[in-house]
Design an enzyme around this catalytic site. Structure first.
Site, PDB file in Angstrom:
ATOM      1  CB  SER A 177      38.855  27.441  31.548  1.00 33.01           C
ATOM      2  OG  SER A 177      37.198  26.722  32.025  1.00 33.01           O
ATOM      3  CD  GLU A 178      35.991  30.916  33.315  1.00 30.42           C
ATOM      4  OE1 GLU A 178      36.129  31.762  31.993  1.00 30.42           O
ATOM      5  OE2 GLU A 178      35.661  28.611  33.107  1.00 30.42           O
ATOM      6  CB  THR A 179      39.214  28.887  40.989  1.00 26.61           C
ATOM      7  OG1 THR A 179      39.583  28.470  39.918  1.00 26.61           O
ATOM      8  CG2 THR A 179      38.831  29.231  41.605  1.00 26.61           C
TER       9      THR A 179
END
Length: 289
Positions: A48-50
């Site tokens: 979902s996020e990096t």
């Protein structure tokens, strides 16, 4: 072919038990990557996020954080803030202040408080707006809500991430939802994170939360910091709980058991926090140039 590598970690957020929270990929030396390379890596990790830990441009900050979904950069996000702070501390970051770190991101400066083994970020100043009745009805259909009368309250809450936030009648209603990703993504304005739904519980936690972000390439965010921030804003403004500190749960439908602590009255700030644990440590290759 010879590659150059930089340090890489993957942290599990809102849990002390590995693989039960929400993972975030954290690249330690983010200054070595271009904007385009950051986006390509975020698309590749498919989380979902990096995030990318970079040198701050503001002297008041301890580090600058770039946050990417598989599709775009975010000005702020909750679980990446906590996970990245955990990784930064584990990799030797010495904060300027003994009790908190200062994260610089596109939304501005965000304090991250260290309380025992937990980290809490101060929610950016929220903006709350109404949702039109026609759009709300369409969203209800898109998320699989059988009866729109189940919606007790609905607002657009901007906490750096923008969530269409729905307070529903029961936990059973929250857990029954099965959104149509393409339908939901087509309804929401550009720049919107998605839809977060919640209900009050009578169990070990006070609130049950789910967050859907199909326009960001995420069907369901297992444990969402900014989504819980949006919920906290409504809990506080509408006096939904007779307490200033509560515990929220999220992730049941994703096979997770995330726990989010919320402090509604920290000198006028809302604090969102919990535990985090590193699950992967290693190196990631710099892209070919």
């Amino acid at each position: 072919m010879q590659h150059n590598y930089v340090a890489f970690s993957q942290a599990d957020v809102f849990t002390q038990i590995p693989y039960q929270g929400n993972p975030v990929a954290v690249i330690i030396d983010g200054d070595k990557f271009s904007d385009d390379e950051m986006q390509k890596i975020a698309n590749w990790t498919n989380l979902s996020e990096t995030t990318f830990l970079c040198s701050p441009t503001n002297p008041a900050a301890d580090y600058r954080l770039r946050i990417f979904t598989p599709k775009e950069e975010l000005s702020f996000a909750g679980h990446p803030t906590i996970g990245s702070a955990k990784v930064a501390l584990n990799n030797g970051l010495k904060p300027q202040h003994p009790e908190y770190l200062v994260q610089e991101c596109a939304k501005g400066l965000v304090p991250v408080y260290m309380k025992q083994h937990k980290l809490f970020f101060a929610l950016p100043e929220p903006e709350v707006k109404p949702i039109s009745s026609d759009l709300l009805e369409a969203i209800a259909q898109a998320i699989g809500l059988q009866d729109s009368d189940s919606i007790k309250l609905a607002k657009v809450v901007d906490v750096g991430a923008v969530w269409y936030t729905l307070y529903l009648d029961t936990v059973e209603t929250v857990l029954s939802l099965n959104p149509d990703d393409s339908q939901l993504a087509s309804l929401l304005p550009k720049g919107t994170s998605g839809v977060t739904v919640f209900a009050l519980t009578d169990g070990e936690t006070e609130v049950e939360v789910r967050s859907f972000a199909p326009a960001q390439g995420v069907h369901e965010d297992p444990v969402c910091g900014s989504g819980n921030g949006a919920v906290a804003v409504l809990v506080k403004e509408e006096h939904l709980l007779a307490k200033s500190h509560y515990l929220a749960s999220q992730g049941q439908k994703c096979g997770r058991s995330g726990l989010i602590e919320v402090d509604l009255d920290n000198q006028g700030q809302i604090l969102i926090g919990g535990q985090a644990v590193e699950c992967i440590k290693g190196q990631i290759a710099l892209p070919e140039r």
